[in-house]
Design a protein around this motif. Structure first.
Motif, PDB file in Angstrom:
ATOM      1  N   ARG A 147       4.719 -13.568   5.519  1.00 58.57           N
ATOM      2  CA  ARG A 147       3.618 -13.536   4.543  1.00 58.57           C
ATOM      3  C   ARG A 147       2.394 -14.270   5.069  1.00 58.57           C
ATOM      4  NH1 ARG A 147       5.853 -13.729  -1.487  1.00 58.57           N
ATOM      5  NH2 ARG A 147       7.835 -12.702  -1.162  1.00 58.57           N
ATOM      6  N   ARG A 174       0.663 -12.092   7.731  1.00 59.40           N
ATOM      7  CA  ARG A 174      -0.104 -10.990   7.140  1.00 59.40           C
ATOM      8  C   ARG A 174      -1.394 -11.494   6.509  1.00 59.40           C
ATOM      9  NH1 ARG A 174       4.423  -7.919   3.702  1.00 59.40           N
ATOM     10  NH2 ARG A 174       4.895 -10.080   3.298  1.00 59.40           N
ATOM     11  N   TYR A 175      -1.326 -12.633   5.820  1.00 60.19           N
ATOM     12  CA  TYR A 175      -2.512 -13.192   5.181  1.00 60.19           C
ATOM     13  C   TYR A 175      -3.532 -13.649   6.230  1.00 60.19           C
ATOM     14  CZ  TYR A 175      -5.389 -15.681   1.822  1.00 60.19           C
ATOM     15  OH  TYR A 175      -6.432 -16.087   1.055  1.00 60.19           O
ATOM     16  N   SER A 186      -5.307 -10.659   7.644  1.00 58.06           N
ATOM     17  CA  SER A 186      -6.273 -10.136   6.674  1.00 58.06           C
ATOM     18  C   SER A 186      -7.530 -10.993   6.622  1.00 58.06           C
ATOM     19  CB  SER A 186      -5.642 -10.065   5.281  1.00 58.06           C
ATOM     20  OG  SER A 186      -4.563  -9.185   5.270  1.00 58.06           O
ATOM     21  N   PHE A 236      -6.673  -7.792  -1.900  1.00 61.08           N
ATOM     22  CA  PHE A 236      -5.612  -6.991  -1.298  1.00 61.08           C
ATOM     23  C   PHE A 236      -4.711  -7.837  -0.405  1.00 61.08           C
ATOM     24  CE2 PHE A 236      -9.052  -3.782  -1.958  1.00 61.08           C
ATOM     25  CZ  PHE A 236      -8.435  -3.142  -3.019  1.00 61.08           C
ATOM     26  N   ALA A 237      -5.281  -8.832   0.266  1.00 61.28           N
ATOM     27  CA  ALA A 237      -4.487  -9.700   1.144  1.00 61.28           C
ATOM     28  C   ALA A 237      -3.463 -10.488   0.342  1.00 61.28           C
ATOM     29  CB  ALA A 237      -5.398 -10.636   1.917  1.00 61.28           C
ATOM     30  N   ILE A 246      -2.217  -9.650  -2.624  1.00 63.80           N
ATOM     31  CA  ILE A 246      -1.225  -8.704  -3.141  1.00 63.80           C
ATOM     32  C   ILE A 246      -0.226  -8.329  -2.047  1.00 63.80           C
ATOM     33  CG2 ILE A 246      -0.903  -6.345  -3.983  1.00 63.80           C
ATOM     34  CD1 ILE A 246      -3.568  -6.725  -5.501  1.00 63.80           C
ATOM     35  N   MET A 247      -0.727  -8.059  -0.843  1.00 64.64           N
ATOM     36  CA  MET A 247       0.160  -7.704   0.264  1.00 64.64           C
ATOM     37  C   MET A 247       1.022  -8.888   0.697  1.00 64.64           C
ATOM     38  SD  MET A 247      -2.365  -5.234   2.496  1.00 64.64           S
ATOM     39  CE  MET A 247      -1.619  -5.780   3.982  1.00 64.64           C
ATOM     40  N   ALA A 248       0.444 -10.084   0.696  1.00 65.17           N
ATOM     41  CA  ALA A 248       1.207 -11.267   1.115  1.00 65.17           C
ATOM     42  C   ALA A 248       2.307 -11.599   0.117  1.00 65.17           C
ATOM     43  CB  ALA A 248       0.278 -12.459   1.292  1.00 65.17           C
ATOM     44  N   ALA A 302       3.860  -9.366  -1.738  1.00 59.10           N
ATOM     45  CA  ALA A 302       4.786  -8.248  -1.894  1.00 59.10           C
ATOM     46  C   ALA A 302       6.161  -8.689  -1.400  1.00 59.10           C
ATOM     47  CB  ALA A 302       4.305  -7.044  -1.103  1.00 59.10           C
TER      48      ALA A 302
END
Length: 99
Positions: free
Chosen positions: A23, A26-27, A30, A63-64, A66-68, A70
């Motif tokens: 996570r 990914r963050y 982003s 979006f970052a 939300i994706m992190a 997930a």
């Protein structure tokens, strides 16, 4: 009493440390893209492209996050039969068969 579903190793969640590391990575990626968008918006000068880059930089954190956040959702589509056709092997079943 309902039995819990069996967990296959291919669908098991990753460890908490691995999940957090993934996570964070990914963050960080982003946010790096966001910084590039801001710098590019200043570098390209006035025009439509500038506003597209600014919009990307503004909305990317949403979006970052939300994706992190997930969850790890692994599913290989495998399920064990349940109901009248399902049969559990017990020690007594082995004895009934003469083994």
């Amino acid at each position: 009493m309902a039995k819990p579903d069996a967990v296959r190793i291919t669908t098991a969640r990753s460890s908490a440390a691995d999940d957090m590391r993934s996570r964070q990575r990914r963050y960080a990626i982003s946010m790096t893209i966001r910084i590039v968008c801001f710098v590019a918006a200043v570098a390209v000068g006035p025009g439509v492209l500038r506003w597209v880059l600014v919009a990307a930089a503004v909305f990317l954190p949403l979006f970052a996050v939300i994706m992190a956040n997930a969850g790890d959702q692994r599913d290989d589509g495998f399920s064990l039969p349940d109901g009248p056709g399902a049969h559990e092997l017990t020690a007594r079943d082995d004895e009934d068969r003469g083994k």
